[in-house]
Design an enzyme around this catalytic site. Structure first.
Site, mmCIF file in Angstrom:
data_model
loop_
_atom_site.group_PDB
_atom_site.id
_atom_site.type_symbol
_atom_site.label_atom_id
_atom_site.label_comp_id
_atom_site.label_asym_id
_atom_site.label_seq_id
_atom_site.Cartn_x
_atom_site.Cartn_y
_atom_site.Cartn_z
ATOM 1 N N ALA A 40 -13.908 113.721 -24.647
ATOM 2 C CA ALA A 40 -15.322 113.353 -24.643
ATOM 3 C C ALA A 40 -16.064 114.025 -23.499
ATOM 4 O O ALA A 40 -15.528 114.155 -22.392
ATOM 5 C CB ALA A 40 -15.458 111.830 -24.528
ATOM 6 N N ARG A 41 -17.267 114.480 -23.785
ATOM 7 C CA ARG A 41 -18.171 115.068 -22.782
ATOM 8 C C ARG A 41 -17.596 116.311 -22.110
ATOM 9 O O ARG A 41 -17.953 116.640 -20.980
ATOM 10 C CB ARG A 41 -18.556 114.039 -21.718
ATOM 11 C CG ARG A 41 -19.277 112.831 -22.237
ATOM 12 C CD ARG A 41 -20.624 113.194 -22.740
ATOM 13 N NE ARG A 41 -21.404 111.999 -23.014
ATOM 14 C CZ ARG A 41 -22.613 112.037 -23.487
ATOM 15 N NH1 ARG A 41 -23.191 113.185 -23.742
ATOM 16 N NH2 ARG A 41 -23.255 110.934 -23.715
ATOM 17 N N SER A 42 -16.719 117.007 -22.801
ATOM 18 C CA SER A 42 -16.070 118.185 -22.217
ATOM 19 C C SER A 42 -16.856 119.472 -22.415
ATOM 20 O O SER A 42 -16.584 120.469 -21.755
ATOM 21 C CB SER A 42 -14.676 118.357 -22.822
ATOM 22 O OG SER A 42 -14.765 118.614 -24.216
ATOM 23 N N GLY A 43 -17.814 119.479 -23.345
ATOM 24 C CA GLY A 43 -18.567 120.689 -23.641
ATOM 25 C C GLY A 43 -18.186 121.317 -24.974
ATOM 26 O O GLY A 43 -18.542 122.458 -25.247
ATOM 27 N N THR A 70 -22.206 114.962 -38.788
ATOM 28 C CA THR A 70 -21.494 113.937 -39.541
ATOM 29 C C THR A 70 -21.907 112.525 -39.132
ATOM 30 O O THR A 70 -21.539 111.561 -39.794
ATOM 31 C CB THR A 70 -19.971 114.095 -39.369
ATOM 32 O OG1 THR A 70 -19.654 114.004 -37.988
ATOM 33 C CG2 THR A 70 -19.492 115.422 -39.946
ATOM 34 N N HIS A 121 -28.349 116.549 -28.539
ATOM 35 C CA HIS A 121 -27.813 117.610 -29.396
ATOM 36 C C HIS A 121 -28.946 118.395 -30.063
ATOM 37 O O HIS A 121 -28.910 119.626 -30.112
ATOM 38 C CB HIS A 121 -26.884 117.025 -30.460
ATOM 39 C CG HIS A 121 -25.502 116.750 -29.967
ATOM 40 N ND1 HIS A 121 -24.427 117.487 -30.372
ATOM 41 C CD2 HIS A 121 -25.020 115.816 -29.109
ATOM 42 C CE1 HIS A 121 -23.335 117.022 -29.786
ATOM 43 N NE2 HIS A 121 -23.677 116.009 -29.010
ATOM 44 N N ARG A 171 -30.796 120.984 -27.809
ATOM 45 C CA ARG A 171 -30.053 122.215 -27.508
ATOM 46 C C ARG A 171 -30.107 123.234 -28.640
ATOM 47 O O ARG A 171 -29.930 124.415 -28.417
ATOM 48 C CB ARG A 171 -28.579 121.888 -27.232
ATOM 49 C CG ARG A 171 -28.291 121.315 -25.890
ATOM 50 C CD ARG A 171 -26.799 121.393 -25.576
ATOM 51 N NE ARG A 171 -25.940 121.037 -26.685
ATOM 52 C CZ ARG A 171 -25.279 119.880 -26.786
ATOM 53 N NH1 ARG A 171 -25.398 118.970 -25.846
ATOM 54 N NH2 ARG A 171 -24.491 119.644 -27.813
ATOM 55 N N ARG A 172 -30.301 122.768 -29.856
ATOM 56 C CA ARG A 172 -30.214 123.662 -31.015
ATOM 57 C C ARG A 172 -31.493 124.459 -31.202
ATOM 58 O O ARG A 172 -32.602 123.926 -31.089
ATOM 59 C CB ARG A 172 -29.936 122.855 -32.281
ATOM 60 C CG ARG A 172 -28.567 122.237 -32.281
ATOM 61 C CD ARG A 172 -28.166 121.764 -33.646
ATOM 62 N NE ARG A 172 -29.012 120.754 -34.233
ATOM 63 C CZ ARG A 172 -28.776 119.455 -34.214
ATOM 64 N NH1 ARG A 172 -27.719 118.988 -33.599
ATOM 65 N NH2 ARG A 172 -29.597 118.612 -34.799
ATOM 66 N N ASP A 192 -20.149 119.120 -36.607
ATOM 67 C CA ASP A 192 -20.024 118.325 -35.391
ATOM 68 C C ASP A 192 -20.208 116.848 -35.760
ATOM 69 O O ASP A 192 -21.323 116.411 -35.991
ATOM 70 C CB ASP A 192 -21.073 118.769 -34.377
ATOM 71 C CG ASP A 192 -20.784 118.295 -32.967
ATOM 72 O OD1 ASP A 192 -19.828 117.528 -32.781
ATOM 73 O OD2 ASP A 192 -21.523 118.699 -32.051
#
Length: 184
Positions: free
Chosen positions: A11-14, A35, A52, A55-56, A85
């Protein structure tokens, strides 16, 4: 079959950011397959979704696909890059399936991945590195996701582990396990 890439990690790793970087680098039309289901009553979940979305790039097509992942993948065009994702959320959305239905969903998914001409990036959480969950549904989730990630990893062109601020290419660093072994 197009390029199939798996990005996994805690989790939260990038993971998502690395997948987004690879999608941008593809030079193709990007289809972002979310999803998760949108829950307006959960402010913290809304904040995660917003993060999210921010960022896109604006030109990416976003599809909300909580359960019908195989059908969505089968409908993609060869000149696109599909970013899914995440697989963990997809597994969670299908947790109520019995074992036979789940096995059928996984089989359909894996066959579809191998037939699609589009490039595909899959983000998946690593859940099995901690304590065995104390409740049956938690164990089912962990086991299903772990098995799915392993099976998908064997058909991927590249598998990345994102942790500690680094994306490690496991395909070049590791040795692929035999397909037939199932440690469940």
């Amino acid at each position: 079959m197009g390029k199939v890439i798996l990005i996994t990690g805690p989790a939260r790793s990038g993971k998502s950011e690395w997948a987004e970087t690879l999608a941008r680098q593809s030079g193709k039309t990007v289809i972002y397959v979310a999803t998760a289901t949108n829950n307006p009553d959960d402010a913290e979940w809304q904040q995660r979704i917003q993060q999210h979305q921010t960022r896109r790039p604006q030109d990416w097509v976003t599809l909300e696909v909580p359960t019908t992942l195989s059908t969505t993948l089968a409908d993609t065009k060869a000149n696109s890059c599909v970013l899914v994702d995440s697989l963990g959320t997809w597994v969670a959305n299908l947790l109520e399936q019995d074992e036979v239905s789940w096995a059928n969903s996984v089989a359909e998914f894996l066959v579809t991945v191998q037939l699609v001409a589009a490039d595909m990036l899959f983000v998946a959480e690593e859940t099995g590195w901690g304590v065995v969950p104390a409740y049956p549904l938690g164990r089912t989730f962990r086991d299903r996701l772990g098995s799915l990630v392993r099976q998908l990893g064997t058909i991927c062109e590249t598998v990345y582990l994102v942790t500690g601020g680094h994306a490690l290419n496991l395909t070049t660093l590791g040795t692929r396990l035999p397909d037939a072994i199932d440690y469940e």
